[in-house]
Scaffold this motif. Structure first.
Motif, PDB file in Angstrom:
ATOM      1  N   ASP A  20      15.378  32.149  41.578  1.00  0.00           N
ATOM      2  CA  ASP A  20      14.376  31.851  42.616  1.00  0.00           C
ATOM      3  C   ASP A  20      14.215  30.356  42.889  1.00  0.00           C
ATOM      4  OD1 ASP A  20      13.763  34.418  43.428  1.00  0.00           O
ATOM      5  OD2 ASP A  20      12.078  34.624  42.025  1.00  0.00           O
ATOM      6  N   GLN A  21      15.015  29.529  42.238  1.00  0.00           N
ATOM      7  CA  GLN A  21      14.933  28.087  42.443  1.00  0.00           C
ATOM      8  C   GLN A  21      15.167  27.747  43.916  1.00  0.00           C
ATOM      9  OE1 GLN A  21      17.386  26.028  39.673  1.00  0.00           O
ATOM     10  NE2 GLN A  21      16.973  24.002  40.535  1.00  0.00           N
ATOM     11  N   ALA A  22      14.361  26.829  44.450  1.00  0.00           N
ATOM     12  CA  ALA A  22      14.504  26.412  45.848  1.00  0.00           C
ATOM     13  C   ALA A  22      15.758  25.565  46.018  1.00  0.00           C
ATOM     14  CB  ALA A  22      13.271  25.625  46.290  1.00  0.00           C
ATOM     15  N   LEU A  23      16.483  25.845  47.094  1.00  0.00           N
ATOM     16  CA  LEU A  23      17.742  25.164  47.386  1.00  0.00           C
ATOM     17  C   LEU A  23      17.724  24.687  48.827  1.00  0.00           C
ATOM     18  CD1 LEU A  23      20.117  27.935  45.958  1.00  0.00           C
ATOM     19  CD2 LEU A  23      19.417  25.840  44.774  1.00  0.00           C
ATOM     20  N   ARG A  24      18.601  23.721  49.099  1.00  0.00           N
ATOM     21  CA  ARG A  24      18.809  23.338  50.493  1.00  0.00           C
ATOM     22  C   ARG A  24      20.299  23.242  50.771  1.00  0.00           C
ATOM     23  NH1 ARG A  24      20.443  18.158  51.074  1.00  0.00           N
ATOM     24  NH2 ARG A  24      19.937  16.756  49.360  1.00  0.00           N
ATOM     25  N   LEU A  25      20.634  23.494  52.029  1.00  0.00           N
ATOM     26  CA  LEU A  25      22.014  23.517  52.493  1.00  0.00           C
ATOM     27  C   LEU A  25      22.625  22.118  52.513  1.00  0.00           C
ATOM     28  CD1 LEU A  25      24.362  25.015  54.021  1.00  0.00           C
ATOM     29  CD2 LEU A  25      23.117  24.435  56.126  1.00  0.00           C
ATOM     30  N   VAL A  26      23.883  22.048  52.079  1.00  0.00           N
ATOM     31  CA  VAL A  26      24.702  20.849  52.225  1.00  0.00           C
ATOM     32  C   VAL A  26      26.045  21.321  52.794  1.00  0.00           C
ATOM     33  CG1 VAL A  26      25.853  18.942  51.046  1.00  0.00           C
ATOM     34  CG2 VAL A  26      23.638  19.765  50.211  1.00  0.00           C
ATOM     35  N   ILE A  27      26.429  20.811  53.953  1.00  0.00           N
ATOM     36  CA  ILE A  27      27.712  21.188  54.551  1.00  0.00           C
ATOM     37  C   ILE A  27      28.720  20.104  54.200  1.00  0.00           C
ATOM     38  CG2 ILE A  27      28.955  21.665  56.695  1.00  0.00           C
ATOM     39  CD1 ILE A  27      26.269  22.664  57.849  1.00  0.00           C
ATOM     40  N   GLU A  28      29.784  20.519  53.494  1.00  0.00           N
ATOM     41  CA  GLU A  28      30.771  19.555  52.991  1.00  0.00           C
ATOM     42  C   GLU A  28      32.144  19.829  53.579  1.00  0.00           C
ATOM     43  OE1 GLU A  28      29.487  18.304  48.550  1.00  0.00           O
ATOM     44  OE2 GLU A  28      30.721  20.101  48.710  1.00  0.00           O
ATOM     45  N   PRO A  29      32.878  18.769  53.967  1.00  0.00           N
ATOM     46  CA  PRO A  29      34.282  18.970  54.345  1.00  0.00           C
ATOM     47  C   PRO A  29      35.097  19.282  53.095  1.00  0.00           C
ATOM     48  CG  PRO A  29      33.734  16.631  54.390  1.00  0.00           C
ATOM     49  CD  PRO A  29      32.464  17.368  54.066  1.00  0.00           C
ATOM     50  N   PHE A  52      39.169  21.035  52.189  1.00  0.00           N
ATOM     51  CA  PHE A  52      40.404  21.735  52.547  1.00  0.00           C
ATOM     52  C   PHE A  52      40.511  21.993  54.052  1.00  0.00           C
ATOM     53  CE2 PHE A  52      39.986  23.382  48.053  1.00  0.00           C
ATOM     54  CZ  PHE A  52      40.979  22.575  47.548  1.00  0.00           C
ATOM     55  N   GLY A  53      40.067  21.065  54.873  1.00  0.00           N
ATOM     56  CA  GLY A  53      40.203  21.204  56.313  1.00  0.00           C
ATOM     57  C   GLY A  53      39.128  22.034  56.984  1.00  0.00           C
ATOM     58  N   LEU A  54      38.154  22.508  56.225  1.00  0.00           N
ATOM     59  CA  LEU A  54      37.028  23.258  56.784  1.00  0.00           C
ATOM     60  C   LEU A  54      35.742  22.508  56.465  1.00  0.00           C
ATOM     61  CD1 LEU A  54      37.926  26.847  55.554  1.00  0.00           C
ATOM     62  CD2 LEU A  54      38.031  26.039  57.921  1.00  0.00           C
ATOM     63  N   PHE A  55      34.629  22.985  57.023  1.00  0.00           N
ATOM     64  CA  PHE A  55      33.316  22.507  56.624  1.00  0.00           C
ATOM     65  C   PHE A  55      32.634  23.682  55.943  1.00  0.00           C
ATOM     66  CE2 PHE A  55      34.723  19.400  59.516  1.00  0.00           C
ATOM     67  CZ  PHE A  55      34.112  18.217  59.128  1.00  0.00           C
ATOM     68  N   VAL A  56      32.246  23.474  54.673  1.00  0.00           N
ATOM     69  CA  VAL A  56      31.866  24.567  53.796  1.00  0.00           C
ATOM     70  C   VAL A  56      30.369  24.475  53.469  1.00  0.00           C
ATOM     71  CG1 VAL A  56      32.310  25.632  51.548  1.00  0.00           C
ATOM     72  CG2 VAL A  56      34.189  24.562  52.825  1.00  0.00           C
ATOM     73  N   PRO A  57      29.641  25.598  53.618  1.00  0.00           N
ATOM     74  CA  PRO A  57      28.218  25.593  53.261  1.00  0.00           C
ATOM     75  C   PRO A  57      28.029  25.717  51.753  1.00  0.00           C
ATOM     76  CG  PRO A  57      28.827  27.765  54.078  1.00  0.00           C
ATOM     77  CD  PRO A  57      30.065  26.897  54.150  1.00  0.00           C
ATOM     78  N   ARG A  58      27.377  24.717  51.181  1.00  0.00           N
ATOM     79  CA  ARG A  58      27.047  24.744  49.750  1.00  0.00           C
ATOM     80  C   ARG A  58      25.560  24.444  49.624  1.00  0.00           C
ATOM     81  NH1 ARG A  58      32.609  22.035  48.899  1.00  0.00           N
ATOM     82  NH2 ARG A  58      33.836  23.840  48.264  1.00  0.00           N
ATOM     83  N   PHE A  59      25.022  24.590  48.416  1.00  0.00           N
ATOM     84  CA  PHE A  59      23.588  24.409  48.235  1.00  0.00           C
ATOM     85  C   PHE A  59      23.315  23.534  47.030  1.00  0.00           C
ATOM     86  CE2 PHE A  59      24.097  27.978  50.928  1.00  0.00           C
ATOM     87  CZ  PHE A  59      23.011  27.910  51.788  1.00  0.00           C
ATOM     88  N   THR A  60      22.201  22.803  47.108  1.00  0.00           N
ATOM     89  CA  THR A  60      21.780  21.927  46.021  1.00  0.00           C
ATOM     90  C   THR A  60      20.299  22.155  45.752  1.00  0.00           C
ATOM     91  OG1 THR A  60      21.926  19.639  45.245  1.00  0.00           O
ATOM     92  CG2 THR A  60      21.176  19.956  47.515  1.00  0.00           C
ATOM     93  N   PRO A  61      19.865  22.007  44.497  1.00  0.00           N
ATOM     94  CA  PRO A  61      18.444  22.168  44.191  1.00  0.00           C
ATOM     95  C   PRO A  61      17.590  21.179  44.991  1.00  0.00           C
ATOM     96  CG  PRO A  61      19.727  22.220  42.174  1.00  0.00           C
ATOM     97  CD  PRO A  61      20.665  21.802  43.273  1.00  0.00           C
ATOM     98  N   VAL A  62      16.410  21.637  45.392  1.00  0.00           N
ATOM     99  CA  VAL A  62      15.475  20.791  46.134  1.00  0.00           C
ATOM    100  C   VAL A  62      14.804  19.839  45.162  1.00  0.00           C
ATOM    101  CG1 VAL A  62      13.337  20.759  47.462  1.00  0.00           C
ATOM    102  CG2 VAL A  62      15.091  22.502  47.917  1.00  0.00           C
TER     103      VAL A  62
END
Ligand code: ZN
Length: 138
Positions: free
Chosen positions: A117-126, A128-138
Motif C-alpha cells: 500500500d506504499q504510495a508511489l509516483r510515476l517515472v517515465i524512463e527511456p 531500450f528505445g522505448l519510454f517505460v513507466p516505472r514507479f518510485t516511492p513518494v
C-alpha cells in the motif's frame, strides 16, 4: 549482446493499440482505457472491456499516483538484457484511477523497506528505445 540487439529482442510486437500506448509514454503520459459502457478502467491495452466485453472505450491519462500491491526482487535476470541490473524489483502497482500494472520500483534503496500500500509516483524512463513507466516511492 549490444544495446541494439537488446532493444530488438525486447520491443513489444507491433499492434495499433499498443503503439498508441507507447507513443503516449514517449510524449510523457501514461494512458489507460476506460469503458464507456460500465466505467471499468484497465491495463494492459486491449480492444474490449475485460469486465463487460464492450468495445466502446476511451483513452484517459493517469495522474501518476499509485500504490504498491506486491513485488519481488530478481536476483537472476529474467532476460539476459537485464543481467547487469540485478537485483531489481518487479512490482504490481495500482493506479489511483484503478488499473493495475506490472512495473519496476526504482529509487527505493533497500527493497526490504518497501511496504504494501506504499504510495508511489510515476517515472517515465527511456530504456531500450522505448519510454517505460516505472514507479518510485513518494
Ligand atoms: Zn465495460
Amino acid at each position: 549482446m549490444t544495446d541494439d540487439e537488446k532493444a530488438a529482442a525486447l520491443r513489444p510486437p507491433a499492434d495499433p493499440l499498443g503503439d498508441q500506448f507507447w507513443q503516449s509514454l514517449k510524449e510523457g503520459r501514461l494512458t489507460f482505457q476506460r469503458c464507456k459502457h460500465c466505467g471499468n478502467a484497465w491495463l494492459p491495452v486491449r480492444s474490449e472491456c475485460p469486465r463487460c466485453l464492450e468495445a466502446d472505450w476511451a483513452w484517459e491519462n493517469a495522474s501518476g499516483a499509485a500504490r504498491l500491491i506486491s513485488w519481488v526482487v530478481y536476483h537472476r535476470a529474467f532476460h539476459e538484457a537485464f543481467a547487469d541490473r540485478v537485483p531489481y524489483t518487479v512490482a504490481v502497482v495500482e493506479l489511483t484511477e484503478g488499473p493495475r500494472m506490472t512495473s519496476n520500483i526504482i529509487g527505493a534503496g533497500d527493497p526490504e523497506a518497501l511496504k504494501i500500500d506504499q504510495a508511489l509516483r510515476l517515472v517515465i524512463e527511456p530504456d531500450f528505445g522505448l519510454f517505460v513507466p516505472r514507479f518510485t516511492p513518494v
